[in-house]
Structures are given as structure tokens and as C-alpha cells.
Scaffold this motif. Structure first.
Motif, PDB file in Angstrom:
ATOM      1  N   GLY A  20       0.817  -1.214   0.000  1.00 46.77           N
ATOM      2  CA  GLY A  20       0.000   0.000   0.000  1.00 46.77           C
ATOM      3  C   GLY A  20       0.845   1.256   0.000  1.00 46.77           C
ATOM      4  O   GLY A  20       0.568   2.213  -0.730  1.00 46.77           O
ATOM      5  N   ALA A  21       1.920   1.241   0.809  1.00 50.41           N
ATOM      6  CA  ALA A  21       2.797   2.417   0.884  1.00 50.41           C
ATOM      7  C   ALA A  21       3.550   2.610  -0.423  1.00 50.41           C
ATOM      8  O   ALA A  21       3.659   3.733  -0.933  1.00 50.41           O
ATOM      9  N   ILE A  22       4.063   1.513  -0.987  1.00 49.32           N
ATOM     10  CA  ILE A  22       4.799   1.611  -2.254  1.00 49.32           C
ATOM     11  C   ILE A  22       3.879   2.065  -3.381  1.00 49.32           C
ATOM     12  O   ILE A  22       4.256   2.899  -4.221  1.00 49.32           O
ATOM     13  N   THR A  23       2.652   1.518  -3.375  1.00 49.03           N
ATOM     14  CA  THR A  23       1.678   1.930  -4.385  1.00 49.03           C
ATOM     15  C   THR A  23       1.381   3.413  -4.296  1.00 49.03           C
ATOM     16  O   THR A  23       1.296   4.117  -5.308  1.00 49.03           O
ATOM     17  N   THR A  24       1.245   3.919  -3.064  1.00 48.76           N
ATOM     18  CA  THR A  24       0.981   5.353  -2.856  1.00 48.76           C
ATOM     19  C   THR A  24       2.128   6.201  -3.381  1.00 48.76           C
ATOM     20  O   THR A  24       1.916   7.261  -3.989  1.00 48.76           O
ATOM     21  N   ILE A  25       3.348   5.749  -3.157  1.00 53.67           N
ATOM     22  CA  ILE A  25       4.527   6.480  -3.648  1.00 53.67           C
ATOM     23  C   ILE A  25       4.515   6.545  -5.172  1.00 53.67           C
ATOM     24  O   ILE A  25       4.742   7.598  -5.769  1.00 53.67           O
ATOM     25  N   VAL A  26       4.237   5.403  -5.809  1.00 54.26           N
ATOM     26  CA  VAL A  26       4.196   5.354  -7.273  1.00 54.26           C
ATOM     27  C   VAL A  26       3.090   6.260  -7.808  1.00 54.26           C
ATOM     28  O   VAL A  26       3.299   7.049  -8.747  1.00 54.26           O
ATOM     29  N   TYR A  27       1.889   6.168  -7.184  1.00 54.44           N
ATOM     30  CA  TYR A  27       0.778   7.038  -7.586  1.00 54.44           C
ATOM     31  C   TYR A  27       1.202   8.504  -7.522  1.00 54.44           C
ATOM     32  O   TYR A  27       0.969   9.294  -8.443  1.00 54.44           O
ATOM     33  N   SER A  28       1.789   8.854  -6.399  1.00 54.15           N
ATOM     34  CA  SER A  28       2.140  10.258  -6.147  1.00 54.15           C
ATOM     35  C   SER A  28       3.112  10.798  -7.186  1.00 54.15           C
ATOM     36  O   SER A  28       2.927  11.900  -7.719  1.00 54.15           O
ATOM     37  N   VAL A  29       4.156  10.036  -7.486  1.00 62.92           N
ATOM     38  CA  VAL A  29       5.167  10.494  -8.449  1.00 62.92           C
ATOM     39  C   VAL A  29       4.553  10.659  -9.833  1.00 62.92           C
ATOM     40  O   VAL A  29       4.710  11.708 -10.484  1.00 62.92           O
ATOM     41  N   PHE A  30       3.836   9.643 -10.300  1.00 57.59           N
ATOM     42  CA  PHE A  30       3.271   9.707 -11.644  1.00 57.59           C
ATOM     43  C   PHE A  30       2.152  10.738 -11.766  1.00 57.59           C
ATOM     44  O   PHE A  30       2.057  11.454 -12.766  1.00 57.59           O
ATOM     45  N   LEU A  31       1.305  10.833 -10.726  1.00 58.00           N
ATOM     46  CA  LEU A  31       0.242  11.839 -10.761  1.00 58.00           C
ATOM     47  C   LEU A  31       0.818  13.251 -10.694  1.00 58.00           C
ATOM     48  O   LEU A  31       0.299  14.168 -11.317  1.00 58.00           O
TER      49      LEU A  31
ATOM     50  N   GLN B 267      -9.418  14.464 -14.297  1.00 61.32           N
ATOM     51  CA  GLN B 267     -10.406  13.406 -14.041  1.00 61.32           C
ATOM     52  C   GLN B 267     -10.266  12.261 -15.039  1.00 61.32           C
ATOM     53  O   GLN B 267     -10.589  11.106 -14.715  1.00 61.32           O
ATOM     54  N   LEU B 268      -9.795  12.576 -16.245  1.00 57.01           N
ATOM     55  CA  LEU B 268      -9.586  11.528 -17.248  1.00 57.01           C
ATOM     56  C   LEU B 268      -8.223  10.864 -17.092  1.00 57.01           C
ATOM     57  O   LEU B 268      -8.099   9.637 -17.222  1.00 57.01           O
ATOM     58  N   LEU B 269      -7.188  11.682 -16.810  1.00 55.10           N
ATOM     59  CA  LEU B 269      -5.826  11.157 -16.741  1.00 55.10           C
ATOM     60  C   LEU B 269      -5.552  10.371 -15.471  1.00 55.10           C
ATOM     61  O   LEU B 269      -4.852   9.351 -15.503  1.00 55.10           O
ATOM     62  N   ALA B 270      -6.068  10.840 -14.344  1.00 57.16           N
ATOM     63  CA  ALA B 270      -5.745  10.216 -13.056  1.00 57.16           C
ATOM     64  C   ALA B 270      -6.081   8.719 -13.032  1.00 57.16           C
ATOM     65  O   ALA B 270      -5.243   7.894 -12.635  1.00 57.16           O
ATOM     66  N   PRO B 271      -7.305   8.313 -13.432  1.00 58.23           N
ATOM     67  CA  PRO B 271      -7.594   6.866 -13.453  1.00 58.23           C
ATOM     68  C   PRO B 271      -6.657   6.091 -14.388  1.00 58.23           C
ATOM     69  O   PRO B 271      -6.279   4.949 -14.078  1.00 58.23           O
ATOM     70  N   ILE B 272      -6.295   6.719 -15.528  1.00 55.76           N
ATOM     71  CA  ILE B 272      -5.382   6.050 -16.452  1.00 55.76           C
ATOM     72  C   ILE B 272      -4.009   5.871 -15.816  1.00 55.76           C
ATOM     73  O   ILE B 272      -3.384   4.802 -15.917  1.00 55.76           O
ATOM     74  N   ILE B 273      -3.532   6.911 -15.127  1.00 55.40           N
ATOM     75  CA  ILE B 273      -2.229   6.838 -14.443  1.00 55.40           C
ATOM     76  C   ILE B 273      -2.262   5.765 -13.362  1.00 55.40           C
ATOM     77  O   ILE B 273      -1.314   4.975 -13.207  1.00 55.40           O
ATOM     78  N   VAL B 274      -3.352   5.724 -12.616  1.00 59.67           N
ATOM     79  CA  VAL B 274      -3.490   4.710 -11.554  1.00 59.67           C
ATOM     80  C   VAL B 274      -3.518   3.312 -12.155  1.00 59.67           C
ATOM     81  O   VAL B 274      -2.880   2.374 -11.645  1.00 59.67           O
ATOM     82  N   PHE B 275      -4.271   3.171 -13.253  1.00 57.26           N
ATOM     83  CA  PHE B 275      -4.347   1.866 -13.927  1.00 57.26           C
ATOM     84  C   PHE B 275      -2.955   1.408 -14.377  1.00 57.26           C
ATOM     85  O   PHE B 275      -2.555   0.260 -14.139  1.00 57.26           O
TER      86      PHE B 275
END
Length: 341
Positions: free
Chosen positions: A42-53, A86-94
Motif C-alpha cells: 500500500g505504501a509503495i503503491t501510494t509512492i508510485v501514484y504520487s510520483v506519476f500523478l 479526471q480523465l488522466l488520473a484513473p489512467i495513471i493509476v491503472f
């Protein structure tokens, strides 16, 4: 590359802040902080989300500013930013989940797709929108502050230059010489005395008209320069030779009173006599106005720091990136002023 590194830097900063917040959450919830929690999926996923977002949000804002320029378009850019995010964020998360689960952890793609829950995409999207909104707010405040500072510098520079110009014109030495010449002309040549008075009147009228302006037309400045030259000729007679060689253009602008300061500079720093006349040549070349005089410096230099010339340079620096060019050779002194649209 520079922009990417700067965006990455801010994304990492945001990531560190989120990491600290997550650590604080677990510390409050569990009463202790274990390393396993900090390196959990969960923590690593959050880090990855944060950097890419963070990177996607930064580039979204960058391209929107290019596509929709203008300070008055900030609200429009912000609205488009919200829609694009709103369009990019889900794609980045995916894509982040795909990299973590399929590429790194070797999970099958079909299993990965079957475990997708769109509810898990809501929170990262909301976080991206909040962070992006904060960045827009901070950017707007910084941009507004920089603009205010720039405006204050421009106002201060203009005020200083205008004050110095007026001081040069009202300088007691200048007035004393002008009035002495006028008195002499009244006694010797009443017709020239009348002409001299008219020229002197035009000079002061022009100063009063231009004192609050940032720019004036080239045509107006040249008319004023001719009035000032007539004044100098009446004062120095044949010791002043003036040549004018340029094509007039009403659509080009110049800093007001800059020509008067340059002409006065010629008189202050050079010998002026009928045996060695001061030759002043003004011409336009492309979008520059060039003032040239033959160099015959006084043996005892005038006590001046060339403050008039410095003020012209400073005033132009506040209005344009085009420099005032100053060239001094053995026999000539040249100043080239940029003409502004």
C-alpha cells in the motif's frame, strides 16, 4: 529536460509529504510505527501514484498554459485542468497498478483485470485534483506577487528617470545659461531672441506633456529634438552642426526625453567651438534610432556620472529586452536606442 527534473523534484517532495502523513496515520492508529508497514504494498503503491500523478499534473498545467495563454484565462485553464485530470488520473493509476502487479509481481493480466475495482480509483483521483488545485493556487499567488514586484520596479524606475530628467531640465546651470543667452539675444538680435524664447517654451511644454508617459511616438520625440537643437544652435551658433537622416514612422515608440538627454550629454562632455564644431547625426536604421557625435572630449571633464545615459538604459531595461547600445571609439560616440511597437 530541465522542466522534467523540476516537475520530478516537486513530485518527490509531495511524495515525501504523503509518506510522512501515512506514517503519522499508522502511528496514531497503532501506537507504533513498524518498518513492514512503511514498505508495504500500500505504501509503495501510494509512492508510485504520487510520483506519476505529480508528473502528469505538472505537464497538464504546462501544456494548458501554452494552449490557453494569458493572465485573464487562469479560471478557464483551471477548469480544463480539472476535466483533464479526471480523465488522466484513473489512467495513471491503472498503469501504475499494471506495472506493480503485472510487470513487477508477475500477476497474470486476466487476474489483474478481474480484480479491478473502480472504487479504488476514486481516492487517487480526488487527491490528484486537490494537489493540482493547490498547485494552481500557489502558482497564481506567486505569479501575482512577481507581477506586482515587476510593476513596482517599473514605477520606481520611471519615477527616478522622470525626476532626473526634470532635474536636468530645471538644473540652475541650464537655466542660467539659457537666460544669459536670451538676454544677449534681446540686446543684439530681437528676432533670434523671439525664436529662442519659442524654442525654450516648446521644450518645457513637451516636458510637462511627457512626464507621466512610459513611451511617446518617434515623430513627437523628433519634433522635440529639433526644438532643442534650435535652442542649442541659437546658443552656440555655428559651433553646432546637426544632421538628420531617417524615415519617420508614427507606429514606433521611444522613451520620452531620451533624445534631449543624449543631446545634453553631447554638450556636457565635448568641446564646442566654431573652430572645432560638434557634429550630431541622428538616423534610423531598422528598428533602432542611432545618435552619433564626433568625440572631442573636454580637457577638464564635466563633473557628471552620466546619470542621464544611465537612466535611459535603466528605463529601456524595464520596458524591453532590446538593449541600449553604447559604442565609444577614438573619434565617435554612438548611442543606439531600440524603437518599440
Amino acid at each position: 529536460m530541465k522542466y522534467f527534473l523540476r516537475s520530478l523534484y516537486y513530485s518527490v517532495i509531495i511524495t515525501i509529504i504523503l509518506f510522512v502523513l501515512i506514517s503519522g496515520y499508522y502511528l496514531v492508529r497503532l501506537g507504533k510505527l513498524e518498518l513492514d508497514i512503511l514498505v508495504s504494498k500500500g505504501a509503495i503503491t501510494t509512492i508510485v501514484y504520487s510520483v506519476f500523478l505529480g508528473l502528469s499534473g505538472s505537464y497538464t498545467a504546462y501544456f494548458l498554459k501554452k494552449l490557453i495563454p494569458g493572465e485573464n484565462k487562469l479560471a478557464k485553464r483551471f477548469l480544463y485542468y480539472l476535466l483533464v485530470t479526471q480523465l488522466l488520473a484513473p489512467i495513471i493509476v491503472f498503469l501504475s497498478n499494471y506495472i506493480l502487479q503485472v510487470v513487477i509481481n508477475k500477476k497474470s493480466f486476466s487476474l489483474f483485470l478481474s480484480q479491478i475495482s473502480w472504487a479504488n480509483y476514486i481516492l487517487p483521483t480526488v487527491i490528484a485534483l486537490i494537489i493540482g488545485s493547490l498547485f494552481f493556487l500557489v502558482g497564481y499567488i506567486v505569479e501575482k506577487k512577481n507581477k506586482q514586484v515587476s510593476q513596482q520596479k517599473q514605477i520606481a524606475g520611471q519615477a527616478t528617470a522622470q525626476l532626473e530628467t526634470l532635474k536636468n531640465q530645471i538644473d540652475p546651470h541650464f537655466l542660467f545659461n539659457s537666460l544669459n543667452v536670451l538676454i544677449g539675444l534681446i540686446e543684439e538680435d530681437k528676432e533670434n531672441a523671439i525664436q529662442y524664447t519659442k524654442s525654450l517654451s516648446k521644450i518645457y511644454r513637451y516636458i510637462l506633456e511627457q512626464k507621466d508617459k512610459e513611451l511617446t511616438s518617434l515623430q513627437e520625440e523628433m519634433i522635440f529634438a529639433n526644438s532643442y537643437i534650435n535652442l542649442l544652435k541659437l546658443r552656440f551658433e555655428n559651433a553646432i552642426q546637426y544632421q538628420e537622416d531617417f524615415v519617420d514612422s508614427e507606429d514606433l515608440k521611444i522613451v520620452p526625453l531620451s533624445l534631449q538627454l543624449l543631446l545634453e550629454n553631447c554638450i556636457q562632455h565635448n568641446k564646442v567651438s566654431e573652430e572645432h564644431p560638434l557634429i550630431i547625426h541622428i538616423q534610423r536604421k531598422d528598428n533602432r534610432l542611432i545618435v552619433v557625435n564626433n568625440l572631442q572630449e573636454k580637457s577638464t571633464p564635466h563633473q557628471s556620472t552620466r546619470i542621464g545615459l544611465k537612466n535611459i538604459v535603466d528605463r529601456y531595461a524595464l520596458l524591453t529586452k532590446e538593449p541600449v547600445e553604447i559604442i565609444k571609439t577614438d573619434d565617435k560616440f554612438t548611442v543606439s536606442l531600440p524603437l518599440l511597437p
